[in-house]
Every structure is written in C-alpha cells, then in structure tokens.
Design an enzyme around this catalytic site. Sequence first.
Site, PDB file in Angstrom:
ATOM      1  N   TYR A  15       0.833  -1.194   0.000  1.00  0.00           N
ATOM      2  CA  TYR A  15       0.000   0.000   0.000  1.00  0.00           C
ATOM      3  C   TYR A  15       0.880   1.262   0.000  1.00  0.00           C
ATOM      4  O   TYR A  15       2.094   1.186  -0.077  1.00  0.00           O
ATOM      5  CB  TYR A  15      -0.989  -0.043   1.169  1.00  0.00           C
ATOM      6  CG  TYR A  15      -1.884  -1.262   1.083  1.00  0.00           C
ATOM      7  CD1 TYR A  15      -2.421  -1.655  -0.153  1.00  0.00           C
ATOM      8  CD2 TYR A  15      -2.171  -2.044   2.185  1.00  0.00           C
ATOM      9  CE1 TYR A  15      -3.219  -2.785  -0.260  1.00  0.00           C
ATOM     10  CE2 TYR A  15      -2.973  -3.178   2.077  1.00  0.00           C
ATOM     11  CZ  TYR A  15      -3.491  -3.543   0.854  1.00  0.00           C
ATOM     12  OH  TYR A  15      -4.274  -4.669   0.736  1.00  0.00           O
ATOM     13  N   ARG A  21      -5.928 -15.056  11.285  1.00  0.00           N
ATOM     14  CA  ARG A  21      -6.977 -16.012  10.900  1.00  0.00           C
ATOM     15  C   ARG A  21      -7.596 -16.729  12.099  1.00  0.00           C
ATOM     16  O   ARG A  21      -8.802 -16.967  12.124  1.00  0.00           O
ATOM     17  CB  ARG A  21      -6.396 -17.008   9.903  1.00  0.00           C
ATOM     18  CG  ARG A  21      -6.147 -16.376   8.531  1.00  0.00           C
ATOM     19  CD  ARG A  21      -5.197 -17.187   7.696  1.00  0.00           C
ATOM     20  NE  ARG A  21      -3.856 -17.213   8.285  1.00  0.00           N
ATOM     21  CZ  ARG A  21      -2.847 -17.919   7.813  1.00  0.00           C
ATOM     22  NH1 ARG A  21      -3.012 -18.673   6.760  1.00  0.00           N
ATOM     23  NH2 ARG A  21      -1.657 -17.867   8.414  1.00  0.00           N
TER      24      ARG A  21
HETATM   25  C1  LIG Z   1      -9.111 -11.832   5.927  1.00  0.00           C
HETATM   26  C2  LIG Z   1      -7.796 -11.144   6.164  1.00  0.00           C
HETATM   27  C3  LIG Z   1      -7.717  -9.764   6.042  1.00  0.00           C
HETATM   28  C4  LIG Z   1      -6.511  -9.085   6.307  1.00  0.00           C
HETATM   29  N1  LIG Z   1      -6.491  -7.708   6.267  1.00  0.00           N
HETATM   30  C5  LIG Z   1      -5.388  -7.047   6.705  1.00  0.00           C
HETATM   31  C6  LIG Z   1      -5.407  -5.636   6.885  1.00  0.00           C
HETATM   32  O1  LIG Z   1      -6.424  -4.948   6.675  1.00  0.00           O
HETATM   33  N2  LIG Z   1      -4.268  -5.042   7.311  1.00  0.00           N
HETATM   34  C7  LIG Z   1      -3.113  -5.760   7.567  1.00  0.00           C
HETATM   35  O2  LIG Z   1      -2.106  -5.175   7.967  1.00  0.00           O
HETATM   36  N3  LIG Z   1      -3.087  -7.099   7.432  1.00  0.00           N
HETATM   37  C8  LIG Z   1      -4.192  -7.767   7.038  1.00  0.00           C
HETATM   38  N4  LIG Z   1      -4.178  -9.130   6.979  1.00  0.00           N
HETATM   39  C9  LIG Z   1      -2.975  -9.883   7.423  1.00  0.00           C
HETATM   40  C10 LIG Z   1      -3.142 -10.316   8.888  1.00  0.00           C
HETATM   41  O3  LIG Z   1      -3.142  -9.183   9.749  1.00  0.00           O
HETATM   42  C11 LIG Z   1      -1.986 -11.245   9.320  1.00  0.00           C
HETATM   43  O4  LIG Z   1      -0.751 -10.599   9.135  1.00  0.00           O
HETATM   44  C12 LIG Z   1      -1.977 -12.546   8.547  1.00  0.00           C
HETATM   45  O5  LIG Z   1      -3.274 -13.144   8.530  1.00  0.00           O
HETATM   46  C13 LIG Z   1      -0.968 -13.545   9.161  1.00  0.00           C
HETATM   47  O6  LIG Z   1      -1.314 -13.839  10.492  1.00  0.00           O
HETATM   48  P1  LIG Z   1      -2.007 -15.256  10.858  1.00  0.00           P
HETATM   49  O7  LIG Z   1      -1.078 -16.309  10.336  1.00  0.00           O
HETATM   50  O8  LIG Z   1      -2.122 -15.280  12.338  1.00  0.00           O
HETATM   51  O9  LIG Z   1      -3.325 -15.308  10.155  1.00  0.00           O
HETATM   52  C14 LIG Z   1      -5.352  -9.822   6.666  1.00  0.00           C
HETATM   53  C15 LIG Z   1      -5.430 -11.224   6.751  1.00  0.00           C
HETATM   54  C16 LIG Z   1      -6.633 -11.887   6.523  1.00  0.00           C
HETATM   55  C17 LIG Z   1      -6.688 -13.394   6.674  1.00  0.00           C
END
Ligand SMILES: Cc1cc2nc3c(=O)[nH]c(=O)nc-3n(C[C@H](O)[C@H](O)[C@H](O)COP(=O)(O)O)c2cc1C
Length: 364
Positions: free
Chosen positions: A177, A310
């Site tokens: 971004y 997630r």
């Molecule tokens: C549905 C979804 C939406 C996400 N939207 C954002 C967001 O708006 N801003 C951001 O910095 N990361 C976003 N991410 C990344 C998550 O914050 C995170 O870094 C990523 O899911 C890895 O963490 P996890 O393995 O615990 O899921 C998003 C991830 C998912 C799954």
Amino acid sequence: MFSPVKLGELSLRNRVVMAPMTRDRAGPGDVPTEIMVEYYRQRAGAGLIVTEGTQPSPAGKGYYRTPGIHSEAQVEGWAKVVQAVQDEGAQIVVQLMHVGRASVAANKDPNAETVAPSAIPCPALIPGPDGVPRETAPPRALETAEIAGVIGEYVTSAKNARRAGFDGVELHCASGYLPMQFLSSNSNQRSDQYGGSLENRIRFVVETLEALAAAIGPGRVGFRICPGITLNGMDDANPAETYAALLRAVDGLGLAYVHLIHIPLPDEVDALDLVHANWRGPVIENNNLNLDSAAAVLAAGRADAVSFGRAFVSNPDLVDRLRTGAPIAKLDRATLYTGEGDDRRGYTDYPTFGQTVAEAGQGA
Ligand SMILES: Cc1cc2nc3c(=O)[nH]c(=O)nc-3n(C[C@H](O)[C@H](O)[C@H](O)COP(=O)(O)O)c2cc1C
C-alpha cells in the site's frame, strides 16, 4: 502470553494481539456497522485489537465496503466499536491504511482519485464490488507539494481516532500500500526528496510517523512492516537495507511498537533479527503463529506481544482457547469478505469453545 505488558502508552492485560483484518462489512458512507461492534466485542479477550485497515481519505480506499475515519459519521460509528471493546477490558487501535495505487475504482467514491509515488500501475488484480478480481486504476504520481496534505490526512484521522476513544493508531506500511509504495525501489521512481536514494525512499514513512507522534503522542502510534513481501507488485531491490534504515530513523521517536509480519528474506537475513538490530522499542511478532511458536518467541524475549489473524476470525474466544489448550477452529474462507446488511454468517456466528461443547452435548 497471559501477563500484562506496556507498549508505549498502551497497557495490555495479556500479550495476545488481534491482527488487523479487512472484512468488508462497513455500511453506506464507509461507516462502521452494528455487526462490526458485535464482531470486535466478541474478540475483546485480546490484550490489544488492531482494527481492519481503515482509510484516512476517500482516495485511500481500495477495497469494497472498508471503513473510513475521515467523516463525522465514521467517527461516531467507530466510537461504538471502541466503547464495546474497552468495556471488555481490551485496548484498541485503528489501523490507518491508505492503499495508494492498489485500488479498484468501482470500490470507491467516483470522485476519489488514485494516487501513488509514481505513475506505475499495481500489477495485481483486486476484487471489485462483485468479489471478482479486476484491474486496478492507473495512479497519478503525487506532486511534491501535495505530500504534506496526504500526511495531513493521516494526522486528521489519528485525531479523529482519539476523539472516537481509540487508544492509538497503527500505520500500515506493508502489503504494497501507499507507504510501502514509497519504500520499495520498484514502485518509487521519484526524483524529488521522496524518491531515489534510500534516505529519500524512507522519508514519507518517517515524516508520517513523526507527524502522527506529534499529533497524538508517540506512545500511541505503532507501525506495521513486512520486509520482503511481494504482494501488490512490490519488488524492493534490497528489503533488508530499506527496513534497517527505516527502523533506525524512527527508533528514537518513542513509538508504541513495530508490528512485524515475519516472512523469509533473501540472503538468509532473519526479519526479526533485523528488527532487533535496528530498533529498541516494543515488538509485536506475527505470521502463522500457534500456541507453541508464540510462547517460544515470547519466552526467548524476542517479542513483547504476538498477534494472530486467521485464528481470531474463527475463534472469538481465542485467548481462552490458548490459555486452556482447547482446539482452534478452522475458518471458512468463503465467507471472509461476504455478507450484505446485517448478515452475520462467517462474521459474528463463530461459536466459542463453550458453545461448541454445549451444542455437541445437545446433539448427543
Ligand atoms: C481476511 C484477512 C484480512 C486481512 N487484512 C489485513 C489488513 O487490513 N491489514 C493488515 O495489515 N493485514 C491484514 N491481513 C494480514 C493479517 O493481519 C496477518 O498478518 C496474517 O493473517 C498472518 O497472520 P495469521 O497467520 O495469524 O493469520 C489480513 C489477513 C486476513 C486473513
């Protein structure tokens, strides 16, 4: 994981952070909705919630139904979310997300422009209002004299956030971004003081963090990075060098935290090592963590807090589950970004572990 910690001015009752996640459930005018209040309230077992990416201006919007924090109606909508979360004892910061060139025109106000450091289109496809991926809008390169205004939009949004009751803000500098478009050598081809040399490429982020710190206090400002990510066409020639310089430049500001999305870097540089070598402030570690890996990184003193994305979607009571070793429910990808109006499916209808056990008991 379950002990309190201070990140700048933020006082967390545990070290489990809900990572920011775009869920596309805002209402008309990009105003937070009642189901968003319920969604965040359900997840307020976290020590800290970082909201979904939230645009500081109409031009900063790139996805369908993402919330803003630049109008009074948006501030009022967020105030209800904040109140609900704080009533449960968690802290909450809003993630300020300006997508720059990573934007589909049909997702935003027809009058909103698409701007970027350089007039280089985002090569990735982004879902439109129908959920089908489509081409992004070609960006206009920001004039040098306009950049202070873009930083000003972030500052106004941070002040709005404080009026809504938020404990602070997180500047989204990852995922390809706007801030990352300035940082990355391939998307920033400017020849003024905001592009070219390493020092110039980090200037936009450094000045934005300085301005946010001056506006609401450094201890209420965090920032999120993901060195090496190639999402949305990012291809920095030397991410380790870029992020070392950025971290060193803002290390003295007294910011609340750096939030690291930890992925492998080229040349066997570990991104968390890179953070510790260049930054003395609090660290939130993220990406693909589970109970064991999260506990290990905390126990080693390598992070002050850990964030889960997630797992928080499908486990509103994630902190309780981590504490008790209860199983972690899987998420349904099909409903991540769907639902119109007050459709709760895949959003606020994930049960707690207690509810799952009770339902299983009734079925037996
Ligand atoms: C549905 C979804 C939406 C996400 N939207 C954002 C967001 O708006 N801003 C951001 O910095 N990361 C976003 N991410 C990344 C998550 O914050 C995170 O870094 C990523 O899911 C890895 O963490 P996890 O393995 O615990 O899921 C998003 C991830 C998912 C799954």
